[in-house]
Design a protein around this motif. Structure first.
Motif, short mmCIF file in Angstrom:
data_model
loop_
_atom_site.label_atom_id
_atom_site.label_comp_id
_atom_site.label_asym_id
_atom_site.label_seq_id
_atom_site.Cartn_x
_atom_site.Cartn_y
_atom_site.Cartn_z
N SER A 72 2.92 -1.77 7.92
CA SER A 72 3.83 -2.85 7.55
C SER A 72 5.15 -2.29 7.01
CB SER A 72 3.20 -3.75 6.49
OG SER A 72 4.18 -4.56 5.88
N PRO A 73 6.29 -2.59 7.63
CA PRO A 73 7.57 -2.08 7.13
C PRO A 73 7.90 -2.62 5.75
CG PRO A 73 7.93 -3.66 8.91
CD PRO A 73 6.46 -3.38 8.88
N ASP A 74 7.46 -3.83 5.44
CA ASP A 74 7.76 -4.41 4.13
C ASP A 74 6.94 -3.74 3.03
OD1 ASP A 74 9.69 -6.59 4.81
OD2 ASP A 74 8.04 -7.21 6.07
N MET A 75 5.67 -3.46 3.32
CA MET A 75 4.85 -2.73 2.35
C MET A 75 5.40 -1.32 2.17
SD MET A 75 2.23 -4.70 1.34
CE MET A 75 0.53 -4.17 1.27
N LEU A 76 5.79 -0.70 3.27
CA LEU A 76 6.31 0.66 3.23
C LEU A 76 7.59 0.74 2.40
CD1 LEU A 76 5.78 3.51 4.35
CD2 LEU A 76 7.24 2.93 6.30
N ALA A 77 8.43 -0.28 2.50
CA ALA A 77 9.68 -0.30 1.73
C ALA A 77 9.39 -0.31 0.23
CB ALA A 77 10.52 -1.50 2.12
N VAL A 78 8.37 -1.07 -0.18
CA VAL A 78 7.99 -1.09 -1.60
C VAL A 78 7.45 0.28 -2.01
CG1 VAL A 78 6.51 -2.16 -3.32
CG2 VAL A 78 7.50 -3.57 -1.51
N ALA A 79 6.61 0.87 -1.15
CA ALA A 79 6.03 2.18 -1.45
C ALA A 79 7.10 3.25 -1.58
CB ALA A 79 5.03 2.56 -0.36
N GLU A 80 8.12 3.18 -0.73
CA GLU A 80 9.20 4.18 -0.78
C GLU A 80 9.99 4.06 -2.08
OE1 GLU A 80 10.15 4.79 3.98
OE2 GLU A 80 11.12 3.15 2.87
N ARG A 81 10.23 2.85 -2.53
CA ARG A 81 10.95 2.67 -3.80
C ARG A 81 10.11 3.19 -4.97
NH1 ARG A 81 12.36 -2.29 -1.30
NH2 ARG A 81 10.78 -3.44 -2.49
N ARG A 82 8.81 3.03 -4.86
CA ARG A 82 7.91 3.44 -5.94
C ARG A 82 7.65 4.95 -5.94
NH1 ARG A 82 3.92 -0.56 -5.84
NH2 ARG A 82 5.00 -1.49 -7.62
N ASN A 83 7.73 5.57 -4.78
CA ASN A 83 7.42 7.00 -4.65
C ASN A 83 8.57 7.73 -3.94
OD1 ASN A 83 4.31 7.08 -5.41
ND2 ASN A 83 4.61 5.31 -4.06
N PRO A 84 9.72 7.83 -4.58
CA PRO A 84 10.89 8.40 -3.90
C PRO A 84 10.74 9.86 -3.50
CG PRO A 84 11.31 8.13 -6.24
CD PRO A 84 10.02 7.42 -5.97
N GLU A 85 9.81 10.58 -4.13
CA GLU A 85 9.64 12.01 -3.82
C GLU A 85 8.63 12.25 -2.71
OE1 GLU A 85 11.63 14.18 -5.27
OE2 GLU A 85 12.51 12.49 -6.37
N ALA A 86 7.86 11.23 -2.35
CA ALA A 86 6.80 11.41 -1.35
C ALA A 86 7.33 11.18 0.06
CB ALA A 86 5.65 10.45 -1.63
N HIS A 87 6.74 11.86 1.03
CA HIS A 87 7.07 11.64 2.43
C HIS A 87 6.18 10.51 2.95
CE1 HIS A 87 9.67 15.11 2.79
NE2 HIS A 87 8.74 15.86 2.24
N LEU A 88 6.80 9.39 3.32
CA LEU A 88 6.06 8.24 3.81
C LEU A 88 6.45 7.97 5.26
CD1 LEU A 88 6.32 5.90 0.69
CD2 LEU A 88 4.60 7.65 1.21
N HIS A 89 5.47 7.55 6.06
CA HIS A 89 5.67 7.39 7.49
C HIS A 89 5.18 6.01 7.92
CE1 HIS A 89 5.79 11.87 7.48
NE2 HIS A 89 4.79 11.74 6.62
N ARG A 90 5.90 5.40 8.84
CA ARG A 90 5.39 4.16 9.45
C ARG A 90 4.49 4.55 10.61
NH1 ARG A 90 7.64 -0.93 12.77
NH2 ARG A 90 5.86 -2.24 12.26
#
Length: 240
Positions: A72-90
């Motif tokens: 989910s791009p919307d869930m991912l956007a929240v996760a990215e704001r919460r974990n700015p140092e982590a590498h997150l992938h769709r």
């Protein structure tokens, strides 16, 4: 089959679970302990279907490297704001491919239940195994088994957060060998009124043996811990 949380529902999902007092830090510590019991030198972890990144927030304090995959791009956007140092992938758990391996791969919140049949379940567990180092650990939070599911169950919660009052109601029904969950949100904002949002999910009721078969096919040992982390227990596999 709805695999994604989108729009406002993604944010409400986050607020409701936090408001209900879900202890992500304690769960992260338990997950880390289960990993290191099997691989003491574990230093990297991938969270598949990481949602809004709450587990990653605390797992990042324990492991040297953490990454996440979310459809989910919307869930991912929240996760990215919460974990700015982590590498997150769709990505989709059935076919994602990252150019690296991890000491641990986890999949929580019964996200694996969104697989529609044994073929999809095998594909997902196979992808988890393909991203493991030798001796690496997979942890999967299953959905209910057919014999433990309660048809007709109604859940309810009330949360006040970010200037809003959120009431969440869910109703679970048995439908063609799966759980159909209808979720209604009533969101009240002072001066604006009350908004009604609805989502529906279909979650497969896999047998315990079906999970175990998927782990075996992926070249993983498997054990089921019925009392671990969640009311549904956990499956744990090690890459042989």
């Amino acid at each position: 089959m709805n695999l994604e949380y989108s729009g406002d529902v993604a944010r409400l999902y986050d607020l409701v679970h936090q408001g209900k007092g879900k202890d992500y830090r304690a769960e992260a510590k338990e997950l880390a302990a289960l990993v290191t019991q099997r691989l003491p030198q574990a230093g990297s972890l991938l969270d598949v279907a990481c949602g809004t990144g709450m587990h990653l927030r605390y797992l990042g304090e324990i492991f040297d490297e953490v990454e996440g995959v979310e459809l989910s791009p919307d869930m991912l956007a929240v996760a990215e704001r919460r974990n700015p140092e982590a590498h997150l992938h769709r990505g989709d758990m059935r076919d994602f491919a990252l150019d690296r391996r991890f000491d641990a791969v986890i999949c929580m919140f019964s996200s694996i239940g969104h697989m529609g049949d044994q073929e999809e379940l095998d594909a997902a567990i196979g992808r988890f195994a393909a991203h493991l180092t030798h001796g690496g650990v997979v942890i999967v939070d299953p959905w209910w088994f057919p014999e433990t599911f309660t048809p007709g169950y109604v859940g309810a919660s009330l949360v006040e957060a970010e200037g809003r009052t959120i009431a969440r109601f869910s109703h679970s029904a048995l439908e063609d060998g799966a759980t159909r969950i209808d979720v209604d949100y009533l969101v009240g904002v002072p001066g604006e009124g009350v908004e009604h949002l609805r989502e529906t999910h279909r979650i497969t009721l896999f047998e315990q043996a079906q999970y175990e078969a998927a782990f075996a096919q992926a070249g993983l040992s498997v054990e089921y811990l019925p009392q671990a982390a969640t009311d549904r227990g956990l499956f744990i596999g090690v890459r042989i």
